[in-house]
Each structure stands twice: as C-alpha cells, then as structure tokens.
Design a protein around this motif. Structure first.
Motif, PDB file in Angstrom:
ATOM      1  N   GLY A 195       0.810  -1.206   0.000  1.00 53.17           N
ATOM      2  CA  GLY A 195       0.000   0.000   0.000  1.00 53.17           C
ATOM      3  C   GLY A 195       0.846   1.259   0.000  1.00 53.17           C
ATOM      4  N   ASP A 196       0.188   2.389   0.293  1.00 56.54           N
ATOM      5  CA  ASP A 196       0.865   3.682   0.307  1.00 56.54           C
ATOM      6  C   ASP A 196       1.726   3.808   1.548  1.00 56.54           C
ATOM      7  N   VAL A 197       2.985   4.150   1.343  1.00 58.76           N
ATOM      8  CA  VAL A 197       3.886   4.372   2.473  1.00 58.76           C
ATOM      9  C   VAL A 197       4.593   5.699   2.270  1.00 58.76           C
ATOM     10  N   THR A 198       5.040   6.243   3.374  1.00 59.71           N
ATOM     11  CA  THR A 198       5.772   7.503   3.294  1.00 59.71           C
ATOM     12  C   THR A 198       7.232   7.221   2.964  1.00 59.71           C
ATOM     13  N   ASP A 199       7.909   8.223   2.470  1.00 64.11           N
ATOM     14  CA  ASP A 199       9.352   8.102   2.232  1.00 64.11           C
ATOM     15  C   ASP A 199      10.073   7.795   3.535  1.00 64.11           C
ATOM     16  N   ALA A 200       9.596   8.368   4.624  1.00 59.68           N
ATOM     17  CA  ALA A 200      10.248   8.159   5.920  1.00 59.68           C
ATOM     18  C   ALA A 200      10.146   6.695   6.347  1.00 59.68           C
ATOM     19  N   PHE A 201       8.967   6.082   6.108  1.00 51.98           N
ATOM     20  CA  PHE A 201       8.816   4.651   6.440  1.00 51.98           C
ATOM     21  C   PHE A 201       9.816   3.827   5.631  1.00 51.98           C
ATOM     22  N   GLN A 202       9.853   4.083   4.338  1.00 54.67           N
ATOM     23  CA  GLN A 202      10.753   3.321   3.469  1.00 54.67           C
ATOM     24  C   GLN A 202      12.205   3.490   3.894  1.00 54.67           C
ATOM     25  N   THR A 203      12.610   4.706   4.153  1.00 56.40           N
ATOM     26  CA  THR A 203      14.003   4.981   4.530  1.00 56.40           C
ATOM     27  C   THR A 203      14.379   4.268   5.818  1.00 56.40           C
ATOM     28  N   ASN A 204      13.521   4.383   6.817  1.00 54.46           N
ATOM     29  CA  ASN A 204      13.836   3.771   8.112  1.00 54.46           C
ATOM     30  C   ASN A 204      13.792   2.244   8.047  1.00 54.46           C
ATOM     31  N   PHE A 205      12.846   1.716   7.264  1.00 56.11           N
ATOM     32  CA  PHE A 205      12.749   0.258   7.192  1.00 56.11           C
ATOM     33  C   PHE A 205      13.991  -0.329   6.534  1.00 56.11           C
ATOM     34  N   PHE A 206      14.416   0.264   5.433  1.00 53.61           N
ATOM     35  CA  PHE A 206      15.597  -0.271   4.766  1.00 53.61           C
ATOM     36  C   PHE A 206      16.870   0.007   5.561  1.00 53.61           C
ATOM     37  N   GLU A 207      16.868   1.052   6.345  1.00 50.42           N
ATOM     38  CA  GLU A 207      17.998   1.283   7.257  1.00 50.42           C
ATOM     39  C   GLU A 207      18.070   0.152   8.289  1.00 50.42           C
ATOM     40  N   ALA A 208      16.902  -0.267   8.769  1.00 50.62           N
ATOM     41  CA  ALA A 208      16.863  -1.376   9.732  1.00 50.62           C
ATOM     42  C   ALA A 208      17.417  -2.656   9.114  1.00 50.62           C
ATOM     43  N   LEU A 209      17.019  -2.933   7.856  1.00 53.21           N
ATOM     44  CA  LEU A 209      17.537  -4.125   7.180  1.00 53.21           C
ATOM     45  C   LEU A 209      19.047  -4.049   7.016  1.00 53.21           C
ATOM     46  N   LYS A 210      19.535  -2.869   6.669  1.00 54.52           N
ATOM     47  CA  LYS A 210      20.977  -2.703   6.491  1.00 54.52           C
ATOM     48  C   LYS A 210      21.719  -2.942   7.797  1.00 54.52           C
ATOM     49  N   GLN A 211      21.228  -2.336   8.880  1.00 53.40           N
ATOM     50  CA  GLN A 211      21.897  -2.479  10.173  1.00 53.40           C
ATOM     51  C   GLN A 211      21.846  -3.929  10.664  1.00 53.40           C
ATOM     52  N   LYS A 212      20.724  -4.611  10.434  1.00 53.92           N
ATOM     53  CA  LYS A 212      20.655  -6.019  10.820  1.00 53.92           C
ATOM     54  C   LYS A 212      21.645  -6.842  10.009  1.00 53.92           C
ATOM     55  N   GLY A 213      21.796  -6.479   8.738  1.00 52.44           N
ATOM     56  CA  GLY A 213      22.711  -7.217   7.874  1.00 52.44           C
ATOM     57  C   GLY A 213      24.152  -7.159   8.335  1.00 52.44           C
ATOM     58  N   ILE A 214      24.521  -6.080   9.024  1.00 55.51           N
ATOM     59  CA  ILE A 214      25.898  -5.961   9.552  1.00 55.51           C
ATOM     60  C   ILE A 214      25.921  -6.177  11.064  1.00 55.51           C
ATOM     61  N   GLU A 215      24.849  -6.795  11.565  1.00 55.56           N
ATOM     62  CA  GLU A 215      24.749  -7.233  12.956  1.00 55.56           C
ATOM     63  C   GLU A 215      24.734  -6.086  13.970  1.00 55.56           C
ATOM     64  N   ASN A 216      24.286  -4.919  13.544  1.00 55.00           N
ATOM     65  CA  ASN A 216      24.052  -3.800  14.467  1.00 55.00           C
ATOM     66  C   ASN A 216      22.583  -3.849  14.897  1.00 55.00           C
ATOM     67  N   TYR A 217      22.256  -4.821  15.736  1.00 48.91           N
ATOM     68  CA  TYR A 217      20.845  -5.104  16.024  1.00 48.91           C
ATOM     69  C   TYR A 217      20.158  -3.988  16.799  1.00 48.91           C
ATOM     70  N   GLU A 218      20.860  -3.361  17.714  1.00 51.13           N
ATOM     71  CA  GLU A 218      20.248  -2.261  18.473  1.00 51.13           C
ATOM     72  C   GLU A 218      19.909  -1.092  17.548  1.00 51.13           C
ATOM     73  N   LEU A 219      20.829  -0.772  16.627  1.00 52.68           N
ATOM     74  CA  LEU A 219      20.539   0.308  15.669  1.00 52.68           C
ATOM     75  C   LEU A 219      19.382  -0.079  14.757  1.00 52.68           C
ATOM     76  N   ALA A 220      19.307  -1.348  14.415  1.00 51.31           N
ATOM     77  CA  ALA A 220      18.189  -1.816  13.594  1.00 51.31           C
ATOM     78  C   ALA A 220      16.872  -1.638  14.336  1.00 51.31           C
ATOM     79  N   LEU A 221      16.868  -1.952  15.638  1.00 44.66           N
ATOM     80  CA  LEU A 221      15.646  -1.780  16.432  1.00 44.66           C
ATOM     81  C   LEU A 221      15.235  -0.322  16.501  1.00 44.66           C
ATOM     82  N   ASN A 222      16.205   0.568  16.621  1.00 48.45           N
ATOM     83  CA  ASN A 222      15.893   2.005  16.641  1.00 48.45           C
ATOM     84  C   ASN A 222      15.246   2.441  15.328  1.00 48.45           C
ATOM     85  N   ALA A 223      15.795   1.951  14.218  1.00 45.47           N
ATOM     86  CA  ALA A 223      15.248   2.316  12.911  1.00 45.47           C
ATOM     87  C   ALA A 223      13.841   1.734  12.734  1.00 45.47           C
ATOM     88  N   LEU A 224      13.621   0.534  13.247  1.00 45.34           N
ATOM     89  CA  LEU A 224      12.292  -0.074  13.150  1.00 45.34           C
ATOM     90  C   LEU A 224      11.261   0.697  13.962  1.00 45.34           C
TER      91      LEU A 224
END
Length: 449
Positions: A28-57
């Motif tokens: 559905g319709d999402v904001t740019d901010a949702f998209q940016t933060n969600f993919f930031e979370a995926l990136k941080q999880k990918g490099i095992e920065n789990y706390e930063l990923a949780l913040n982005a989520l």
C-alpha cells in the motif's frame, strides 16, 4: 505519499532472500520516511548492528500510521533482531503481534518455534509444531523429539512408529526410540507389549523391528534373530528387516547370507544413507578380519557408484589406509573429493596422503581449490605452503603461510608447524635472518603435553 512495491525480503528475509528471485508484495501507500527507516533497519541487521536496527524499526513503526501490513513487517523484523540479541521473551511477544495480523503466517510460526526451542520451552513448542505439520509433514519428526522432551513417551513412540511405517527406518528416530526405552527403563514391559501385539496381528513390520531391537538390547540375540526370520516369513518384501539380518549373519560367519541382505540394503530407496554407511563400515571391519572376503568388496563398491556423497569413498579410503594400501586409499579419496568437494574431512585426508606419497602437483591444485571453498581454514594454508616449498616456490609459500597465520586461533601445535614451514621457506629463499626468526618463534612456543 507514493505507491511502493516491497520485495519479498520484507516478509521473508529469514527464508534466504535472493536478489534474482524477486517477488512484489504490495504494502500500500507508504511515506518516504517509512521506506528509509525500514531499509535502514535491514541494512543495520545485515551488519549485525541489532540495536541500531531496532531504533530504525521504531521510527518506521511511527511512520506506519497503524497500517496493518506495514506494522506486520516491522514487528517481524523486530522479532528477528530480538532473537539475534537472545532477547527471546521480547521476540516471542513481537512474533505473536505479527500472528495477530497475519494469522498462521508460516515463516513467522517457524521463527517463533525457533524461539521456543532456544528457550527449551517445549510445552509451548508442541502445539505450535502441530500447526506447522499442516503445512509441512517433516515437522512430525520435530514433534516426536518434542514429545520425548515433554515426557509424553507413549505418544512419541506411536508417532515414531507411524513415521517409520510411512518413511522407512532412520537412525535419528531409532536413537529417539532408544532414548525413550532408556529413560522409562521398562524394556521387559515393552517386550511383552510388542509380543502381544504381534500375536494379535502378525503383519505390522514396525512391531517386529522394535522387538528385534529390544531383544538385542537385552542380550537375547537368538530371539532377535528368530524374530527377524519370522518377519521375513510374514513380510517377504520387507527391506528394513535386512538391517538386522546382515548383522546376525556376519556374527554367525554366514557371509553369503550377509551379502544377500547387504545387497537389499544398498539397493533400497527406503533405507537412508546413514544406515547404509553403517552397514558398509561393519562390512569393511568384517573384511579386515576375513581377507577371503576381499573379492566381495568390489561388488559392494559398485552399489555406491554415481552417489554424490563422498562419505562412502572416505570410508573406503580409510579402510585401505588402515591396511597400509596407500595407492587404493588415495584412489578412493580422490573419487570422493570429485563427488563431494565440500567435504572438508575428505579434502584434508586426500591432501595429507597426496603429500605423503609426494604427489605435489595434484596436491597444489586440490589445496588451491580447497582454499576457494574454505578460505578461513588454517590447515589448508599450511598444507598449501608445504606443497609450494616442496615444489620450489618459496615466495608463494611465504605468502600463503603468513595469510594462514591470520586465521589461526589458540592452536599452538599448528602455530609451531606454520613457523617451521616459514623457516624452511625463508631458508629456501636464502634469507637466513628471517629463517632464524621463525625458528626462534617455533622453539619459544609452549605446548600442552
């Protein structure tokens, strides 16, 4: 606002997302901010920065505007980060939030099952696995394991029998069954029960197999043998009975009968590889004690031609090596490596034997290939260095050996071997100063006795 089509990774990253297997999932319709933060979370999880990923989520959740599909993917990713941090209670709560939105979402239920298993909360895992069985019957084996852990032994035995009847016998299920008998300690009761069942209905193959096992465990070998023969009479097409018969025949010295049973076993699609390997190992042990059976070995080997699993060739190589027949051992090791290049044990044994018999060019090629497959295995660097020294390539040997040292951890004996090979390489190169330095390092290492 803009329309965004999310890749399947948003809902199923735990299933091994590959970029060349994309699927669109309309959230559905999402904001740019949702998209940016969600993919930031995926990136941080990918490099095992789990706390930063949780913040982005959390920021993505704030932008989701209570849209259920968006909240579901946020919660799922949050649960995976909690699980990676071993914060299992929070992971459980979060996965359950997803399941409130996406009822019986398979990958979420699987992730929740893993959380329960990690916590050893088997009572919660049992009903969840019963749900998973509706999607994948392979989970029935998990359920049998869980029922053993929750001490529901009669149900576990019933399920194990059902699985053996449907899928054939397996070493894993046999181990579970043995565990139950050991814990309950009522082998005589189990024997009496099985004898009664067989008297009432003589056509249940699994009852015979269980009784054979219990007789054997109790040292009642002849009763076990007679039960196996009775099973063969009642169900002439039984393949599983030969897993018992071959052993009895070998013990009785009836090699011809044993070979007939092994022929059935090795040709059977109902008997798993692990059991076939066990039978092969028993046969190799028998042939080692009865050299007159050596001619039968080639017939057995032929049963495994074309298999991709290198384990059988490793067993055959080990057997010949134990008889000091290095040429035959190496022949089987090489065939095994060709069939199964990812078998590290087989790769190691082949390289050691190649070096031992001074087949340096094949060893160089094999060790180079091995380093591509196992770039963090220090032993491969050591063996590659040895081969390069033997072939008069000291500079390449030094490069490889020094790289391998970076992967070595808490292994003084291998560390000393690296230093000694570096000493040899530098001597070959004519650098006596560096050679002396590595000789000193080798002598200073203290090894545990």
């Amino acid at each position: 606002m803009k329309r965004l089509f999310f890749l399947i990774v948003l809902l199923a990253t735990s299933l091994g997302y590959a970029q060349d297997e994309e699927r669109e999932d309309d959230l559905g319709d999402v904001t740019d901010a949702f998209q940016t933060n969600f993919f930031e979370a995926l990136k941080q999880k990918g490099i095992e920065n789990y706390e930063l990923a949780l913040n982005a989520l959390q920021r993505a959740q704030n932008e989701a505007q209570d849209e259920p599909d968006q909240l579901a993917v946020v919660y799922f990713e949050r649960g995976k980060n909690y699980a990676a941090l071993k914060r299992y209670d929070e992971a459980e709560v979060t996965y359950k939030q997803v399941l409130e939105i996406k009822v019986e979402q398979l990958d979420v239920m699987e992730a929740l099952y893993d959380v329960y298993y990690q916590q050893k909360d088997y009572d919660k895992a049992v009903p969840l696995v019963r749900q998973l069985i509706r999607y994948d019957e392979d989970y029935k084996e998990d359920l049998a394991n869980l029922l053993v852990r929750t001490k529901e032994y009669p149900q576990a035995l019933e399920l194990l029998d059902e699985l053996d009847l449907k899928w054939g016998e397996s070493a894993y299920r046999n181990a579970l069954r043995r565990q139950i008998y050991k814990v309950t300690g009522d082998k005589e009761g189990a024997i009496s029960s099985l004898e009664g069942k067989i008297d009432k209905s003589s056509k249940n193959e699994q009852d015979y197999l269980n009784l054979i096992y219990l007789y054997s465990e109790e040292g009642k070998t002849e009763k076990a043998f007679q039960t196996a023969l009775e099973l063969q009479r009642q169900i002439p097409k039984s393949e599983l009975v030969h897993l018992a018969l071959y052993k009895f025949y070998l013990d009785k010295g009836q090699a011809d009968q044993a070979m007939l049973s092994m022929d059935v076993i090795f040709s059977s699609s109902q008997i798993d590889k692990e059991n076939k390997f066990k039978v092969l190992n028993d046969f190799l042990t028998y042939v080692g004690k009865h050299p007159e059976m050596q001619s039968e070995l080639d017939k057995v080997i032929g049963k495994f031609d074309g298999q991709d699993d290198g384990k059988v060739y490793e067993q055959l190589g080990d057997y010949h090596l134990s008889r000091s027949d290095r040429a035959s051992a190496l022949r089987f090791y090489r065939r095994g490596v060709e069939k199964d290049p990812n078998n590290f044990s087989l790769l190691k044994n082949t390289l050691l034997l190649q070096i031992d018999v001074k087949e340096f060019e094949p060893a160089l090629e094999l060790s180079n290939n091995g380093l591509e497959l196992f770039p963090a295995q220090p032993l491969l660097y050591l063996l590659n260095g040895v081969v390069n020294i033997e072939m008069g390539n000291p500079e390449r040997a030094i490069e490889v050996l020094e790289t391998g040292l970076d992967f070595l951890y808490d292994d003084p004996k291998m560390e000393r071997d690296f230093y000694r090979q570096l000493e040899s390489a530098y001597n070959q190169k004519g650098n006596s100063k560096k050679a002396a330095e590595y000789a000193r390092k080798a002598s200073e290492l203290k090894l545990d006795n």
